[in-house]
Design a protein around this motif. Structure first.
Motif, PDB file in Angstrom:
ATOM      1  N   LYS A  22       0.724  -1.217  -0.026  1.00 12.08           N
ATOM      2  CA  LYS A  22      -0.074   0.004   0.009  1.00 12.08           C
ATOM      3  C   LYS A  22       0.840   1.274  -0.039  1.00 12.08           C
ATOM      4  CE  LYS A  22      -3.775  -2.227   2.445  1.00 12.08           C
ATOM      5  NZ  LYS A  22      -4.730  -1.965   3.639  1.00 12.08           N
ATOM      6  N   ILE A  23       0.639   2.119  -1.076  1.00  8.72           N
ATOM      7  CA  ILE A  23       1.387   3.446  -1.246  1.00  8.72           C
ATOM      8  C   ILE A  23       0.458   4.434  -0.914  1.00  8.72           C
ATOM      9  CG2 ILE A  23       3.359   4.545  -2.422  1.00  8.72           C
ATOM     10  CD1 ILE A  23       3.988   1.791  -1.934  1.00  8.72           C
ATOM     11  N   LEU A  24       0.940   5.474   0.072  1.00 10.16           N
ATOM     12  CA  LEU A  24       0.328   6.907  -0.153  1.00 10.16           C
ATOM     13  C   LEU A  24       1.039   7.915  -0.615  1.00 10.16           C
ATOM     14  CD1 LEU A  24      -2.360   8.339   0.939  1.00 10.16           C
ATOM     15  CD2 LEU A  24      -1.222   8.555   3.268  1.00 10.16           C
ATOM     16  N   TYR A  25       0.359   8.542  -1.403  1.00  7.08           N
ATOM     17  CA  TYR A  25       1.139   9.539  -2.328  1.00  7.08           C
ATOM     18  C   TYR A  25       0.718  10.829  -1.603  1.00  7.08           C
ATOM     19  CZ  TYR A  25       3.409  11.410  -6.429  1.00  7.08           C
ATOM     20  OH  TYR A  25       4.426  11.972  -7.496  1.00  7.08           O
ATOM     21  N   ALA A  26       1.685  11.400  -1.190  1.00  6.28           N
ATOM     22  CA  ALA A  26       1.352  12.895  -0.508  1.00  6.28           C
ATOM     23  C   ALA A  26       1.913  14.049  -1.477  1.00  6.28           C
ATOM     24  CB  ALA A  26       1.875  13.063   0.880  1.00  6.28           C
ATOM     25  N   THR A  27       0.984  14.983  -1.785  1.00  9.85           N
ATOM     26  CA  THR A  27       1.181  16.182  -2.816  1.00  9.85           C
ATOM     27  C   THR A  27       0.304  17.212  -2.483  1.00  9.85           C
ATOM     28  OG1 THR A  27       1.320  16.575  -5.058  1.00  9.85           O
ATOM     29  CG2 THR A  27      -0.386  14.922  -4.458  1.00  9.85           C
TER      30      THR A  27
END
Length: 618
Positions: free
Chosen positions: A2-7
């Motif tokens: 699981k990857i959470l991409y914060a932008t």
């Protein structure tokens, strides 16, 4: 995984630059590889206005930021196989613009803090949080700070991508506790400090598990002062976890065969539509409608690192060429003033629009012939990829992602996909512009082939997604897909013996009884010179290893012969006292081929006498 991409921005929700394009495309490409992917970003005013009806409200909580206790709402939207989470706080994000406010440090400090504290409400506990630029730089720091007290945060790994190191999030030391709510120890040990200031990007680079730059060339350039904006020592220190991954573009969105902004669609095989788009662009921009005159385009933010100084220096030389010029962008006032003045000097040949308009930008990509990007630094650059996708030949300086994507045109073998120059010099830039214009005018067939090579390039996100997936696996320790092991070929030959394996352990080939015993190679063989401890075994599977017998003298060493000085265990391989050396090219006498005898018997006195008699006869 699981990857959470914060932008801080992502298309189609909100955009100010290339970060939004990356954030809008990379997560979907990674999700296509079988990874669970989510993106988290602020709920800006423009997002609420355009996508408010599609947002699903999940929950809310209060986030502590130093002495503040701030409301944070959580919304969700599903799109292209990716879950998008939006963090709501109207005090910080219900504004017209994304950046440019006096409290940007506090706004994105809150955003970073909320990403960490709202994880339990997302029902998406990530293995990796992928951060981007200084706006999310505090996330790895908060994870480590909270991980001291709460074990659940210690399992999360972090990746930081540097899109442009010029923007670092620098503030005075007083903000550490009062604004960000961090202990002063982060200042005392120097983690968050750089040149007397708080530097959020520097602290994140030190604390994160992996650092990426948006192109391989940019990753190398960041180790040097010219490109690193004071951070070169930090980048060299963290070089072991730094890698460059070239960005891509959305090949479906940027497709001249289907682009709704073009007057006529076209493909690499049928370029007739591009001529119609060129004519429409000339009408839109009030240029002379000359189908055979090449249009040189610039679509860019008007800031110094884009190389606009070079254009100013040789602008009149450029306009002396048989070319028209189009500029679209906004930025520093000095460049806006210059291009506004330039338009008045060359009416009908020079057109300028000092704003950003997506429809007009796509019309320029589709209608122009040449695309100029003389950047002083360019971490990756998307404009040159989009231009090539539309058959508009790029003219770029060899830096960062421009160097990685544009290969110089070579007329002698008709290769390359653009024109490049290396030195940051207006004369070099003017030289390659003249080359490009000359190719357009004098060699139309070659120019069309060059356009087709540009359009054939693969700038999709699939390659980049694979690289990021490798990085995610490396920081988490999770294995990738199993690769089938290839069996070594054994046809016609036995597998080589392992190092140190004795002859008896090897499977020897069958030996015929009538076959004469092959000759073994001793130290007299020239092939064995320089290899005192290695015997070449030929067809003797039952022969013991010579060095294994303690009572057996080494070959060539007489019982009364002293050992060589400095080499007690190594016999002298050539030139034995009782054996004359052969001149070069002389064949070995048959009488001397007695070395093939088995050497398991000790030499007695009789052998010594016979040898002395033979020597006397000679």
């Amino acid at each position: 995984m699981k990857i959470l991409y914060a932008t801080s921005e992502a298309v189609p929700f909100c955009k100010t630059g290339g970060l939004a394009d990356v954030s809008g495309s990379l997560p979907a490409a990674v999700a296509a590889e079988g990874v669970q992917m989510a993106v988290v970003l602020p709920l800006y005013q423009r997002v609420r206005e355009q996508f408010g009806k599609e947002l699903e409200y999940l929950s809310y909580d209060y986030v502590n930021l130093a002495w503040r206790r701030c409301y944070c709402g959580l919304f969700r939207l599903l799109r292209d196989g990716v879950t998008y989470y939006f963090l709501d706080n109207e005090q910080y994000f219900n504004r017209r613009n994304l950046y440019g406010y006096m409290d940007d440090g506090e706004r994105f400090g809150f955003f970073s803090r909320a990403v960490v504290r709202m994880l339990p409400h997302m029902a998406f506990w990530p293995d990796v949080i992928h951060c981007n630029d200084w706006q999310t730089a505090l996330i790895p720091i908060y994870l480590k700070d909270d991980g001291v007290r709460e074990a659940r945060y210690r399992s999360i790994r972090t990746v930081m991508t540097i899109h442009n190191i010029e923007y670092q999030g620098r503030y005075g030391t007083e903000v550490v506790g009062d604004l960000f709510g961090l202990d002063h120890g982060w200042v005392d040990d120097g983690t968050i400090m750089m040149d007397g200031d708080v530097n959020l990007l520097k602290a994140s680079i030190l604390c994160t598990d992996a650092v990426t730059a948006v192109s391989p060339s940019y990753a190398e350039e960041l180790k040097y002062a010219f490109f690193a904006h004071g951070m070169e020592s930090v980048m060299r220190r963290c070089a072991y976890k730094l890698s460059g991954v070239l960005n891509g573009i959305d090949m479906k969105r940027y497709d001249p065969a289907k682009d709704k902004y073009l007057t006529a669609n076209y493909t690499a095989e049928h370029l007739a539509g591009k001529a119609k788009d060129k004519a429409e662009l000339q009408r839109m921009m009030a240029l002379r409608e000359e189908p055979d005159t090449p249009i040189l385009a610039v679509v860019s933010r008007l800031v110094p690192h884009k190389g606009l100084d070079l254009i100013k220096e040789v602008f009149h030389d450029i306009m002396e060429l048989p070319v028209q010029m189009v500029v679209l962008g906004q930025g520093d006032q000095q460049y806006q003033d210059f291009f506004a003045w330039a338009q008045t000097q060359y009416p009908g040949r020079m057109a300028v629009r000092l704003d950003y308009n997506e429809a007009l930008s796509m019309a320029i990509y589709g209608g122009a012939d040449l695309f100029l990007m003389p950047s002083k630094s360019e971490p990756c650059g998307l404009s040159q990829m989009i231009a090539m996708r539309y058959g508009t030949v790029p003219i770029v300086r060899e830096t960062g992602g421009l160097k990685d994507t544009v290969q110089p045109y070579e007329s002698w073998r008709d290769t390359g996909n653009g024109f490049t120059f290396a030195a940051y010099n207006s004369g070099d830039m003017l030289f390659v512009i003249r080359q490009a214009v000359g190719l357009y005018w004098d060699y139309g067939d070659q120019f069309r082939r060059l356009q087709q090579r540009c359009m054939a390039g693969d700038f999709s996100w699939k390659r980049s997604a694979g690289e990021y997936l490798r990085i995610y696996r490396s920081v988490t320790g999770q294995p990738g897909p199993a690769i089938p092991k290839e069996e070594p070929e054994t046809k016609g030959a036995a597998a080589p013996a392992a190092l140190g394996e004795t002859p008896a352990e090897q499977e020897a080939p069958p030996k015929k009884e009538e076959e004469p015993e092959p000759m073994s190679e001793t130290e007299d063989s020239p092939e064995m010179a320089g290899k005192p401890d290695q015997l070449k075994l030929v067809g003797k599977p039952d022969q013991p290893k010579l060095a294994a017998k303690p009572d057996q003298p080494k070959l060539g060493a007489k019982p009364d012969q002293p050992k060589l000085a400095g080499k007690p265990d190594q016999p002298k391989l050539v030139g034995k006292p009782d054996q004359p050396k052969l001149e070069e090219g002389t064949a070995q006498p048959a009488a001397k081929k007695t070395a093939a005898r088995k050497v398991t018997q000790k030499k007695g006195p009789a052998d010594q006498k016979e040898k002395s008699a033979d020597k006397a006869k000679e």
